[in-house]
Structures are given as C-alpha cells and as structure tokens.
Design an enzyme around this catalytic site. Structure first.
Site, mmCIF file in Angstrom:
data_model
loop_
_atom_site.group_PDB
_atom_site.id
_atom_site.type_symbol
_atom_site.label_atom_id
_atom_site.label_comp_id
_atom_site.label_asym_id
_atom_site.label_seq_id
_atom_site.Cartn_x
_atom_site.Cartn_y
_atom_site.Cartn_z
ATOM 1 N N HIS A 98 6.508 -7.837 -1.280
ATOM 2 C CA HIS A 98 5.440 -8.420 -2.102
ATOM 3 C C HIS A 98 5.175 -7.288 -3.144
ATOM 4 C CE1 HIS A 98 3.969 -11.006 1.265
ATOM 5 N NE2 HIS A 98 4.970 -11.691 0.550
ATOM 6 N N PRO B 35 -3.090 -7.498 18.128
ATOM 7 C CA PRO B 35 -4.031 -7.496 18.991
ATOM 8 C C PRO B 35 -4.567 -9.191 18.916
ATOM 9 C CG PRO B 35 -4.738 -5.828 17.709
ATOM 10 C CD PRO B 35 -3.580 -6.458 17.238
ATOM 11 N N GLU B 36 -4.162 -9.864 18.220
ATOM 12 C CA GLU B 36 -4.689 -11.464 18.125
ATOM 13 C C GLU B 36 -3.357 -12.109 18.341
ATOM 14 O OE1 GLU B 36 -8.469 -9.954 17.475
ATOM 15 O OE2 GLU B 36 -7.772 -12.299 17.591
ATOM 16 N N ASP C 21 0.844 -1.215 -0.037
ATOM 17 C CA ASP C 21 -0.073 0.091 0.092
ATOM 18 C C ASP C 21 0.851 1.350 0.071
ATOM 19 O OD1 ASP C 21 -1.128 -0.596 3.476
ATOM 20 O OD2 ASP C 21 0.778 0.294 2.791
HETATM 21 C C1 BV8 Z 1 6.688 -18.094 -2.680
HETATM 22 C C2 BV8 Z 1 0.665 -9.139 -2.678
HETATM 23 C C3 BV8 Z 1 8.372 -19.831 -3.802
HETATM 24 C C4 BV8 Z 1 -0.565 -9.566 -3.437
HETATM 25 C C5 BV8 Z 1 0.898 -11.064 -1.023
HETATM 26 C C6 BV8 Z 1 1.652 -24.342 2.053
HETATM 27 C C7 BV8 Z 1 2.300 -23.925 3.053
HETATM 28 C C8 BV8 Z 1 3.308 -22.915 3.378
HETATM 29 C C9 BV8 Z 1 3.609 -22.182 2.257
HETATM 30 C C10 BV8 Z 1 2.907 -22.413 1.041
HETATM 31 C C11 BV8 Z 1 1.753 -23.408 0.941
HETATM 32 N N1 BV8 Z 1 1.312 -23.210 -0.228
HETATM 33 C C12 BV8 Z 1 1.779 -22.164 -1.002
HETATM 34 C C13 BV8 Z 1 2.612 -21.755 0.107
HETATM 35 C C14 BV8 Z 1 3.541 -20.549 -0.616
HETATM 36 C C15 BV8 Z 1 2.836 -19.185 -0.429
HETATM 37 C C16 BV8 Z 1 1.930 -19.069 1.105
HETATM 38 O O1 BV8 Z 1 2.583 -18.821 1.790
HETATM 39 N N2 BV8 Z 1 0.807 -19.511 1.076
HETATM 40 C C17 BV8 Z 1 0.123 -19.280 2.573
HETATM 41 C C18 BV8 Z 1 -1.050 -18.400 2.436
HETATM 42 C C19 BV8 Z 1 -0.157 -20.795 3.039
HETATM 43 N N3 BV8 Z 1 3.678 -18.093 -0.602
HETATM 44 C C20 BV8 Z 1 3.901 -17.769 -1.842
HETATM 45 O O2 BV8 Z 1 3.467 -18.328 -2.718
HETATM 46 C C21 BV8 Z 1 5.105 -16.702 -2.023
HETATM 47 N N4 BV8 Z 1 6.204 -17.058 -3.040
HETATM 48 O O3 BV8 Z 1 6.524 -18.766 -1.615
HETATM 49 O O4 BV8 Z 1 7.715 -18.379 -3.742
HETATM 50 C C22 BV8 Z 1 7.394 -20.552 -4.543
HETATM 51 C C23 BV8 Z 1 7.490 -20.142 -5.905
HETATM 52 C C24 BV8 Z 1 7.000 -20.894 -6.901
HETATM 53 C C25 BV8 Z 1 6.232 -21.923 -6.287
HETATM 54 C C26 BV8 Z 1 6.010 -22.055 -4.952
HETATM 55 C C27 BV8 Z 1 6.623 -21.441 -4.104
HETATM 56 C C28 BV8 Z 1 4.512 -15.413 -2.281
HETATM 57 C C29 BV8 Z 1 3.683 -14.845 -1.453
HETATM 58 C C30 BV8 Z 1 3.310 -13.493 -1.437
HETATM 59 C C31 BV8 Z 1 1.774 -13.351 -1.960
HETATM 60 N N5 BV8 Z 1 1.175 -12.053 -2.134
HETATM 61 N N6 BV8 Z 1 0.253 -10.049 -1.507
HETATM 62 C C32 BV8 Z 1 -1.802 -8.624 -3.002
HETATM 63 O O5 BV8 Z 1 -1.346 -7.899 -2.020
HETATM 64 O O6 BV8 Z 1 -2.951 -9.118 -3.292
HETATM 65 S S1 BV8 Z 1 0.413 -12.053 0.495
HETATM 66 C C33 BV8 Z 1 -0.669 -11.250 1.118
HETATM 67 O O7 BV8 Z 1 -0.666 -11.521 2.375
HETATM 68 C C34 BV8 Z 1 -0.291 -9.680 1.462
HETATM 69 O O8 BV8 Z 1 0.916 -9.153 1.003
HETATM 70 C C35 BV8 Z 1 -0.393 -9.456 3.077
HETATM 71 O O9 BV8 Z 1 0.601 -8.525 3.583
HETATM 72 C C36 BV8 Z 1 0.330 -10.839 3.278
HETATM 73 C C37 BV8 Z 1 0.185 -11.399 4.601
HETATM 74 O O10 BV8 Z 1 -0.944 -11.098 5.293
HETATM 75 P P1 BV8 Z 1 -0.810 -10.154 6.528
HETATM 76 O O11 BV8 Z 1 -0.120 -9.057 6.034
HETATM 77 O O12 BV8 Z 1 -0.286 -10.754 7.489
HETATM 78 O O13 BV8 Z 1 -2.130 -9.596 6.690
HETATM 79 P P2 BV8 Z 1 -3.517 -10.587 7.350
HETATM 80 O O14 BV8 Z 1 -4.722 -9.895 7.146
HETATM 81 O O15 BV8 Z 1 -3.092 -12.232 7.180
HETATM 82 O O16 BV8 Z 1 -3.037 -10.444 9.062
HETATM 83 C C38 BV8 Z 1 -3.275 -8.980 9.554
HETATM 84 C C39 BV8 Z 1 -2.853 -9.095 11.164
HETATM 85 O O17 BV8 Z 1 -2.853 -7.647 11.645
HETATM 86 C C40 BV8 Z 1 -3.945 -9.896 11.780
HETATM 87 O O18 BV8 Z 1 -3.106 -10.769 12.663
HETATM 88 C C41 BV8 Z 1 -4.567 -8.927 12.742
HETATM 89 O O19 BV8 Z 1 -4.822 -9.573 14.124
HETATM 90 C C42 BV8 Z 1 -3.252 -7.757 12.914
HETATM 91 N N7 BV8 Z 1 -4.092 -6.471 13.287
HETATM 92 C C43 BV8 Z 1 -5.085 -6.015 12.854
HETATM 93 N N8 BV8 Z 1 -5.275 -4.500 13.196
HETATM 94 C C44 BV8 Z 1 -4.121 -4.316 13.814
HETATM 95 C C45 BV8 Z 1 -3.344 -5.581 13.655
HETATM 96 N N9 BV8 Z 1 -2.092 -5.671 14.209
HETATM 97 C C46 BV8 Z 1 -1.607 -4.492 14.841
HETATM 98 N N10 BV8 Z 1 -2.355 -3.310 14.876
HETATM 99 C C47 BV8 Z 1 -3.418 -3.465 14.503
HETATM 100 N N11 BV8 Z 1 -4.224 -2.023 14.398
#
Ligand code: BV8
Ligand code: ZN
Length: 258
Positions: free
Chosen positions: A124, A220-221, A109
C-alpha cells in the site's frame, strides 16, 4: 486451531518453521500497535469517526486535496518519534533462522525498514513518500521536513500527493505479483496484525493455503481468516514473535550439535 497451551503452539509453529524452505509473512497495522501507531479499525484507530472513502480515495483528494493532505500530515506527525517494536525486530531476525523469508506489509509506516528488514514488499505504498499527480516523480521525505501544505512537483509543477495506495486504486503490479508468487510458493505463511478485510492483500493467506502452506495467524482478535488458519496465536505480535524466533534459534542450535 488455537492450541490450548501456548508452549504446545510454539512447538508446533517452530517445527513447521524449522522444516520450511520458504516462509512468507504478511503484516498489517496490528504489528505497529505496540509502537503506539493507531490501527485502522480498532477503537480509536485512524478510521474512528472517519469513513475511509472520505479520506483515502483519489476522489476525496480531487474533492478536497487540503483536507486529505492534512489527514496524512497528521498521520506523519503521529509517526515522528515512533520506533519499531519487538515484533518488527523479531521479523528482521527471522531472516537469520529460516532459509528464505518474504516480508509483505500493508503498512505505510516504514517501521519494518527501520527495524532493518530489507526487501519489504509494501503493498500500500509508504507514508514517507510524496508522488507527483501527473509525472512519475517521487520524493522520499525526511520525517523532519514534510510539508504541512501541498507541495508541487519540481519537474512539472503539478500537485504532489501522499505515496500511498488509496481505496479504488490498483496496487503496484510488480509488488503484488511478487507477493502472490511468494505466497503460492511458501511452506509457512505468518499473518500478523491484520483484520484481513482489505482486498487483495486479504487473499494472500488463502492463496498460500490453497498451495499447501501451513498458515499461522497472530492476532488478539478473531478475523475472517481465523477459521481457515492452521494455528492461531491470540496474542500481541510483540510478545509471541520474539518467542518463536528464539525457539527456532534454539532448535537450529540443538540440531547443529548432532
Ligand atoms: C484494489 C493506504 C483493484 C492508505 C490502504 C467490497 C468487497 C471487497 C473489496 C472491495 C469492496 N469494495 C471495494 C473493495 C476493494 C478495496 C477493499 O478491499 N475495501 C475493503 C475495505 C472492503 N480495496 C481496494 O480498493 C484496493 N485496490 O482493490 O484495486 C481496484 C481498482 C480499481 C477499482 C476497484 C478495485 C486498495 C486497498 C488499499 C487501501 N489503502 N492503506 C492509508 O494508509 O491511508 S488500506 C489500510 O487498511 C491500511 O493499509 C491497512 O494496513 C489496511 C488493512 O488494515 P489492517 O492493516 O488489517 O488494519 P486494521 O486496523 O484493519 O486491523 C488491525 C488488526 O491488528 C486488528 O485485527 C487487531 O485485532 C490487530 N492487532 C491489534 N493490536 C495487535 C494486533 N495484532 C497483533 N498484535 C497486536 N499488538
Ligand atoms: Zn511531476
């Protein structure tokens, strides 16, 4: 450890930050929540009712480029008029009170840059960049001018795509290596606003801990990382980060008077 009294935890965190030569901070969507940006996995988040693999993958873009483009255009629309919050500004100010800060973000962002943090490692990519699907051309967009329909490359006429890293795509190798090196070398690692579910970003904090860092989680979580961290603030980042920076600034000032 989640300290029972916030002031104890702030003192512990401030002592660690004051003694640190190098500090690393990894942020996720949560740091932008207080700016009004929906997170990914919290209720009402971007993925609510959508599966990431349906929209944020190269296959999805090949299958239905227009639908994926519309998803990102909708997110760009949401971001227009959004501003950094106190958490972003606190991290920008942190660079003045610690010897070395490496800021790593999963967010696309651009709010850290808008809060005057520089040298941010964007794991990312960035929502305000279009990238050519064929050549290396990249266009940095002015939020007022992005196109609702898929633009084509000025150099090779191929379709452009959002300049973000999709699931199944490798992260920019130089950026990832810099993030891994900084995580391995830091004395304190702040992990702010991330569910720690996305790989390889979610390995940085454990990598820091393995190399001796004091790891502080601000969320918070609870997350899968929570049991491993040294200190947890179950508070919004916009509330606790300014407190930490102010406490550190006072500590620095009191030391200077000796
Ligand atoms: C890769 C851009 C090698 C796009 C994003 C199985 C097991 C393990 C891994 C994998 C699997 N299957 C696939 C994978 C790999 C995969 C992955 O990890 N998947 C996960 C979902 C299981 N990863 C990939 O593919 C990565 N590449 O591994 O390359 C490779 C190469 C080829 C083939 C295979 C592997 C690429 C990952 C990048 C994806 N792109 N974003 C877009 O934006 O549309 S990821 C996306 O999720 C965002 O970037 C985001 O930032 C990111 C992570 O999420 P968070 O930022 O943590 O956000 P979330 O909502 O989840 O959490 C927010 C938190 O904030 C919460 O905990 C909440 O409580 C807290 N919060 C809320 N309010 C507040 C707060 N905290 C503080 N203050 C507050 N006020
Ligand atoms: Zn091109």
């Amino acid at each position: 450890m989640t300290a029972s009294k916030p002031e104890t935890a702030v003192n512990i965190a401030t002592d660690q930050l004051a003694a640190a030569r190098a500090v690393c901070c990894l942020t996720g969507a949560g740091i932008s929540a207080e700016s009004g940006v929906p997170t990914f996995r919290s209720p009402g988040g971007f993925w609510a009712g959508r599966r990431p693999e349906d929209l944020a993958t190269p296959e999805a873009f090949l299958r239905n480029p227009q639908e994926v483009w519309q998803f990102y255009s909708w997110r760009r629309e949401l971001l227009r008029g959004i501003h950094p919050n106190a958490g972003h500004f606190a991290l920008a100010a942190l660079t003045e009170v610690v010897p070395q800060l490496t800021l790593i973000t999963q967010n696309v962002d651009d709010l850290h840059r808008l809060a005057d943090s520089d040298g941010v490692l964007e794991l990312h990519g960035n929502l305000w960049v279009d990238r050519c699907t064929r050549c290396t051309r990249e266009n940095r967009l002015n939020p007022a001018e992005y196109s609702a329909t898929i633009p084509h490359c000025d150099d090779c006429c191929a379709m452009m795509r959002p300049g973000v890293i999709w699931f199944g795509e490798s992260l920019p190798i130089k950026t990832l290596q810099e993030a891994q090196n900084a995580s391995a070398a830091c004395d304190v690692m702040l992990v702010v606003g991330t569910s720690s579910l996305v790989h390889p970003a979610n390995a940085l904090a454990t990598w820091a801990k393995t190399n001796g860092a004091f790891v502080i989680e601000i969320n918070p979580e609870e997350t899968p990382l929570s049991p491993l961290v040294d200190l947890r603030f179950a508070l919004p980042s916009g509330e606790i980060l300014p407190q930490l920076v102010e406490a550190l600034r006072l500590k620095r000032r009191s030391h200077e008077t000796f």
